[in-house]
Design an enzyme around this catalytic site. Structure first.
Site, PDB file in Angstrom:
ATOM      1  N   MET A  75       0.794  -1.234   0.000  1.00  0.00           N
ATOM      2  CA  MET A  75       0.000   0.000   0.000  1.00  0.00           C
ATOM      3  C   MET A  75       0.826   1.283   0.000  1.00  0.00           C
ATOM      4  O   MET A  75       0.272   2.369   0.098  1.00  0.00           O
ATOM      5  CB  MET A  75      -0.988   0.055   1.171  1.00  0.00           C
ATOM      6  CG  MET A  75      -2.277  -0.748   1.032  1.00  0.00           C
ATOM      7  SD  MET A  75      -2.248  -2.200   0.047  1.00  0.00           S
ATOM      8  CE  MET A  75      -2.374  -3.416   1.335  1.00  0.00           C
ATOM      9  N   CYS A  76       2.135   1.205  -0.083  1.00  0.00           N
ATOM     10  CA  CYS A  76       2.947   2.416  -0.254  1.00  0.00           C
ATOM     11  C   CYS A  76       2.844   2.865  -1.707  1.00  0.00           C
ATOM     12  O   CYS A  76       2.938   2.055  -2.626  1.00  0.00           O
ATOM     13  CB  CYS A  76       4.415   2.151   0.090  1.00  0.00           C
ATOM     14  SG  CYS A  76       4.780   2.294   1.830  1.00  0.00           S
ATOM     15  N   HIS A  77       2.675   4.156  -1.891  1.00  0.00           N
ATOM     16  CA  HIS A  77       2.601   4.700  -3.242  1.00  0.00           C
ATOM     17  C   HIS A  77       4.001   4.764  -3.852  1.00  0.00           C
ATOM     18  O   HIS A  77       4.949   5.145  -3.161  1.00  0.00           O
ATOM     19  CB  HIS A  77       2.020   6.118  -3.215  1.00  0.00           C
ATOM     20  CG  HIS A  77       0.594   6.164  -2.787  1.00  0.00           C
ATOM     21  ND1 HIS A  77       0.222   6.149  -1.462  1.00  0.00           N
ATOM     22  CD2 HIS A  77      -0.547   6.216  -3.504  1.00  0.00           C
ATOM     23  CE1 HIS A  77      -1.097   6.196  -1.384  1.00  0.00           C
ATOM     24  NE2 HIS A  77      -1.591   6.234  -2.610  1.00  0.00           N
ATOM     25  N   MET A 116       8.085   6.240   5.023  1.00  0.00           N
ATOM     26  CA  MET A 116       8.393   4.825   4.809  1.00  0.00           C
ATOM     27  C   MET A 116       9.662   4.657   3.984  1.00  0.00           C
ATOM     28  O   MET A 116      10.444   3.731   4.213  1.00  0.00           O
ATOM     29  CB  MET A 116       7.216   4.104   4.156  1.00  0.00           C
ATOM     30  CG  MET A 116       6.001   3.984   5.065  1.00  0.00           C
ATOM     31  SD  MET A 116       6.359   3.304   6.701  1.00  0.00           S
ATOM     32  CE  MET A 116       7.040   1.717   6.282  1.00  0.00           C
ATOM     33  N   GLU A 117       9.887   5.551   3.038  1.00  0.00           N
ATOM     34  CA  GLU A 117      11.099   5.482   2.228  1.00  0.00           C
ATOM     35  C   GLU A 117      12.340   5.737   3.075  1.00  0.00           C
ATOM     36  O   GLU A 117      13.361   5.056   2.919  1.00  0.00           O
ATOM     37  CB  GLU A 117      11.008   6.476   1.062  1.00  0.00           C
ATOM     38  CG  GLU A 117      10.047   6.071  -0.033  1.00  0.00           C
ATOM     39  CD  GLU A 117       8.560   6.210   0.308  1.00  0.00           C
ATOM     40  OE1 GLU A 117       7.729   5.721  -0.468  1.00  0.00           O
ATOM     41  OE2 GLU A 117       8.214   6.805   1.358  1.00  0.00           O
ATOM     42  N   ASP A 131      25.278  -7.830   6.483  1.00  0.00           N
ATOM     43  CA  ASP A 131      25.577  -8.829   5.456  1.00  0.00           C
ATOM     44  C   ASP A 131      27.049  -8.809   5.046  1.00  0.00           C
ATOM     45  O   ASP A 131      27.674  -9.860   4.893  1.00  0.00           O
ATOM     46  CB  ASP A 131      24.696  -8.602   4.226  1.00  0.00           C
ATOM     47  CG  ASP A 131      24.982  -9.608   3.137  1.00  0.00           C
ATOM     48  OD1 ASP A 131      24.920 -10.826   3.407  1.00  0.00           O
ATOM     49  OD2 ASP A 131      25.282  -9.184   2.001  1.00  0.00           O
TER      50      ASP A 131
END
Length: 164
Positions: A75-77, A116-117, A131
């Site tokens: 649901m993130c644009h 969110m980004e 990693d």
């Protein structure tokens, strides 16, 4: 009763329609960290890790993660990002453990925010460091990831207070 913004009338997932929102400049700053041992600290600081330049690779991973947030967070644009920056700073006060602080800043001019980004960029940056150095020590600790600040948009500005 609470109205869920990401659920349609049939109870299925939907992406919020932002068509009627105003276009504004939006910026978000997020934080994460990773705590490493002295060997990893020296490898990163001296650029001697066998996998290559850890910080440069992690910066690229963070930038790529911000650009791809809508493909991994439902649901993130998908947004046309106008700027992404990843900064590092060492906290050496708890030697022989060293904490690498990660700060990401993401900007756009658009109809929805970039929190969110920024958070995805910070997370992916920390994961990439893990990693690239896990062959030396798998006991590293990825610290809290949180939004430091955001500006722009209908909900206004946010600035995390110390201790919040």
């Amino acid at each position: 009763m609470t109205e869920f913004t990401h659920i349609n009338q049939q109870g299925h997932a939907k992406m919020v329609d932002v068509s009627d929102k105003q276009i504004t400049k939006r910026t978000a700053v997020a934080h994460s960290s990773i705590t490493v041992n002295e060997t990893i600290y020296k490898q990163i600081s001296n650029n001697t890790n066998t996998k290559g330049n850890v910080l440069n690779t992690a910066q690229i991973a963070g930038i790529m993660a911000a650009k791809n947030t809508s493909t991994i967070i439902p649901m993130c644009h998908p947004l046309p990002l106008t700027g992404i920056d990843v900064h590092f700073s060492w906290d050496e006060t708890n030697a022989p453990l060293y904490t690498l602080n990660i700060q990401t800043t993401v900007s756009t001019t658009g109809k929805t925010g970039v929190e969110m980004e920024a958070l995805t960029a910070a997370s992916a940056t920390a994961l990439t460091i893990y990693d690239m150095t896990k062959a030396v020590d798998k006991g590293m600790i990825i610290g809290e990831t949180y939004l430091e600040s955001k500006s722009g948009g209908k909900s206004g500005d946010f600035q995390r207070q110390s201790g919040q």
